[in-house]
Design an enzyme around this catalytic site. Structure first.
Site, PDB file in Angstrom:
ATOM      1  N   LYS A   1       0.848  -1.208   0.000  1.00 49.24           N
ATOM      2  CA  LYS A   1       0.000   0.000   0.000  1.00 49.24           C
ATOM      3  C   LYS A   1       0.874   1.245   0.000  1.00 49.24           C
ATOM      4  O   LYS A   1       0.605   2.209  -0.712  1.00 49.24           O
ATOM      5  CB  LYS A   1      -0.902   0.033   1.239  1.00 49.24           C
ATOM      6  CG  LYS A   1      -2.049  -0.915   1.142  1.00 49.24           C
ATOM      7  CD  LYS A   1      -3.378  -0.197   1.271  1.00 49.24           C
ATOM      8  CE  LYS A   1      -4.486  -1.241   1.176  1.00 49.24           C
ATOM      9  NZ  LYS A   1      -5.790  -0.742   1.005  1.00 49.24           N
TER      10      LYS A   1
ATOM     11  N   LYS B   1      -3.457 -11.931  -7.539  1.00 48.18           N
ATOM     12  CA  LYS B   1      -4.315 -12.825  -6.758  1.00 48.18           C
ATOM     13  C   LYS B   1      -5.781 -12.455  -6.971  1.00 48.18           C
ATOM     14  O   LYS B   1      -6.124 -11.274  -7.054  1.00 48.18           O
ATOM     15  CB  LYS B   1      -3.921 -12.629  -5.288  1.00 48.18           C
ATOM     16  CG  LYS B   1      -4.809 -13.236  -4.257  1.00 48.18           C
ATOM     17  CD  LYS B   1      -4.237 -12.981  -2.862  1.00 48.18           C
ATOM     18  CE  LYS B   1      -5.000 -11.897  -2.113  1.00 48.18           C
ATOM     19  NZ  LYS B   1      -6.097 -12.352  -1.294  1.00 48.18           N
TER      20      LYS B   1
ATOM     21  N   LYS C   1     -11.307  -9.932  -3.381  1.00 49.97           N
ATOM     22  CA  LYS C   1     -12.612  -9.297  -3.158  1.00 49.97           C
ATOM     23  C   LYS C   1     -12.576  -7.834  -3.538  1.00 49.97           C
ATOM     24  O   LYS C   1     -13.576  -7.262  -3.940  1.00 49.97           O
ATOM     25  CB  LYS C   1     -12.938  -9.311  -1.664  1.00 49.97           C
ATOM     26  CG  LYS C   1     -13.182 -10.637  -1.082  1.00 49.97           C
ATOM     27  CD  LYS C   1     -13.801 -10.439   0.286  1.00 49.97           C
ATOM     28  CE  LYS C   1     -13.270 -11.441   1.257  1.00 49.97           C
ATOM     29  NZ  LYS C   1     -12.117 -10.954   2.004  1.00 49.97           N
TER      30      LYS C   1
HETATM   31  P1  ATP Z   1      -9.020  -9.928  -0.498  1.00 51.74           P
HETATM   32  O1  ATP Z   1      -9.511 -11.109  -1.296  1.00 51.74           O
HETATM   33  O2  ATP Z   1      -9.953  -8.754  -0.515  1.00 51.74           O
HETATM   34  O3  ATP Z   1      -7.620  -9.556  -0.829  1.00 51.74           O
HETATM   35  P2  ATP Z   1      -7.934 -11.253   1.696  1.00 51.74           P
HETATM   36  O4  ATP Z   1      -7.554 -12.448   0.951  1.00 51.74           O
HETATM   37  O5  ATP Z   1      -6.815 -10.368   2.074  1.00 51.74           O
HETATM   38  O6  ATP Z   1      -9.059 -10.430   0.978  1.00 51.74           O
HETATM   39  P3  ATP Z   1      -9.723 -12.701   3.394  1.00 51.74           P
HETATM   40  O7  ATP Z   1     -10.879 -12.638   2.525  1.00 51.74           O
HETATM   41  O8  ATP Z   1      -9.977 -12.478   4.832  1.00 51.74           O
HETATM   42  O9  ATP Z   1      -8.617 -11.646   3.023  1.00 51.74           O
HETATM   43  O10 ATP Z   1      -9.033 -14.112   3.195  1.00 51.74           O
HETATM   44  C1  ATP Z   1      -9.615 -15.219   3.756  1.00 51.74           C
HETATM   45  C2  ATP Z   1      -8.802 -16.416   3.455  1.00 51.74           C
HETATM   46  O11 ATP Z   1      -8.848 -16.684   2.049  1.00 51.74           O
HETATM   47  C3  ATP Z   1      -7.330 -16.270   3.819  1.00 51.74           C
HETATM   48  O12 ATP Z   1      -6.881 -17.475   4.375  1.00 51.74           O
HETATM   49  C4  ATP Z   1      -6.670 -16.004   2.494  1.00 51.74           C
HETATM   50  O13 ATP Z   1      -5.345 -16.437   2.485  1.00 51.74           O
HETATM   51  C5  ATP Z   1      -7.530 -16.814   1.548  1.00 51.74           C
HETATM   52  N1  ATP Z   1      -7.501 -16.248   0.189  1.00 51.74           N
HETATM   53  C6  ATP Z   1      -7.864 -14.998  -0.191  1.00 51.74           C
HETATM   54  N2  ATP Z   1      -7.712 -14.830  -1.508  1.00 51.74           N
HETATM   55  C7  ATP Z   1      -7.236 -16.018  -1.988  1.00 51.74           C
HETATM   56  C8  ATP Z   1      -6.873 -16.486  -3.288  1.00 51.74           C
HETATM   57  N3  ATP Z   1      -6.968 -15.719  -4.359  1.00 51.74           N
HETATM   58  N4  ATP Z   1      -6.419 -17.771  -3.399  1.00 51.74           N
HETATM   59  C9  ATP Z   1      -6.326 -18.586  -2.318  1.00 51.74           C
HETATM   60  N5  ATP Z   1      -6.654 -18.192  -1.070  1.00 51.74           N
HETATM   61  C10 ATP Z   1      -7.101 -16.934  -0.890  1.00 51.74           C
END
Ligand code: ATP
Ligand code: LTN
Length: 327
Positions: A111, A193, A196
């Protein structure tokens, strides 16, 4: 029985990356471990949010936990903010986290590198709160996607530091990262990646996307011109990502998935991937629609809160005494 804990931050609708990287593992492990799964709702407000919007995500996240197969009789499922001790332990751990450690956290560094201004103190100290979520329950394992490994490593360092300074206080946890699907990539830009917080939602399949929409996203996923279905993330990131999604959902190895599609054209391969994704979404959404109309969500959270609170208050009492801040 060994203990496991994990949480998801409901900052948006859950997607198949969350499902494959995290949620399906919670479900898989709930019979073999003493499983604690929570909704990391305090973590959502480390960046500015629209209260109405995140409230919807919060309800959907709980319903999706259950729709994906988490069961209140086999896991302790709760809301982070229902257990006030999380914020309290988060503060205590923040007081034992060095500034330099937080400066090195990838999420913060990224960030900053992008020139973000006005980041909150809560965002900066977020890893200490995450450590609190884990150490509170003396978890042995933390099933997470690849992106969370660094946070669990800091958690381990904090546990060891506290134990060295004050005596045996915390179990030192280990991250549990699956071999297949620990990092599902964006369908439109497979160098990033799936997330969300994506600007455009074309590269992300949400668990509540209509099957038609999800299939369309897969059919228009970025591929390459090599015309071979191979697992080669470096040279064929898009195809490798689709293979990973297929293998994870079918619960087979990447080698096995690759062998199934040796002579396939990309169009037919994508159709096969779309089919398994649609089947998964239909199952999850069928259960979600049943759950969302019942009291099961409130019952689950209530039972989870009682169980989690009991452990958390005992832990914090012990810690406060050890630190000398309680009479
Ligand atoms: P965002 O998707 O907004 O970046 P985030 O991944 O940082 O959110 P969470 O949604 O809280 O945060 O993640 C929940 C779980 O899902 C965590 O264990 C994270 O490692 C896993 N996760 C998130 N995105 C992925 C992905 N693209 N592939 C595999 N695992 C994921
Ligand atoms: N930081 C995680 C969510 C999270 C978490 C946790 C995961 C908060 N506390 C404790 C595992 C254990 C994320 O952004 N994905």
């Amino acid at each position: 029985m060994k203990k496991m804990i994990s949480g998801i931050k409901p900052t948006g609708e859950l997607h198949i990356g969350n499902y494959i990287g995290a949620l399906r593992n919670f479900v898989k492990y709930q019979d073999d471990y003493d499983m604690y799964v929570f909704i990391a709702n305090l973590h959502t407000i480390t960046v500015p949010q629209d209260p109405i919007e995140i409230n919807k995500y919060l309800k959907d996240a709980i319903a999706l936990y259950l729709a994906c197969g988490l069961d209140k009789d086999r896991s302790t499922i709760f809301l982070q903010s229902d257990v006030l001790e999380h914020a309290n332990l988060g503060f205590i751990l923040a007081c034992h986290t060095y500034e330099g450690e937080l400066d090195r956290m990838t999420q913060y560094k990224d960030k900053k590198a992008k020139g973000a201004e006005g980041l909150s103190a809560g965002f900066y100290t977020y890893p200490s709160l995450m450590a609190a979520d884990i150490l509170m329950y003396d978890a042995d394992f933390v099933p997470v996607g690849d992106d969370q490994k660094q946070h669990v490593e800091l958690t381990r360092d904090l546990a060891q530091r506290m134990n060295n300074r004050y005596g045996d206080l915390f179990t030192v946890p280990e991250p549990l990262i699956s071999e297949v699907g620990a990092r599902i990539m964006d369908l439109q830009d497979p160098s990033r990646k799936m997330s969300k917080s994506d600007q455009s939602d074309k590269g992300c399949i949400y668990l509540l996307d209509s099957p038609k929409k999800a299939a369309k996203k897969i059919m228009s996923a970025q591929t390459d011109s090599l015309d071979q279905v191979k697992y080669d993330p470096e040279n064929q990131a898009g195809i490798s990502n689709l293979l990973t999604i297929y293998a994870a959902i079918k619960n087979i190895s990447l080698k096995e998935a690759e062998a199934l599609f040796t002579d396939y054209r990309y169009g037919d391969f994508k159709k096969a991937v779309a089919e398994v994704v649609v089947e998964l979404l239909e199952t999850i959404q069928g259960r979600y629609n049943e759950i969302i109309e019942t009291d099961i969500i409130a019952e689950t959270l209530n039972e989870g809160k009682i169980k989690a609170q009991k452990l958390a208050s005992a832990k914090l009492n012990k810690l406060n005494k050890t630190l000398g801040i309680q009479i």
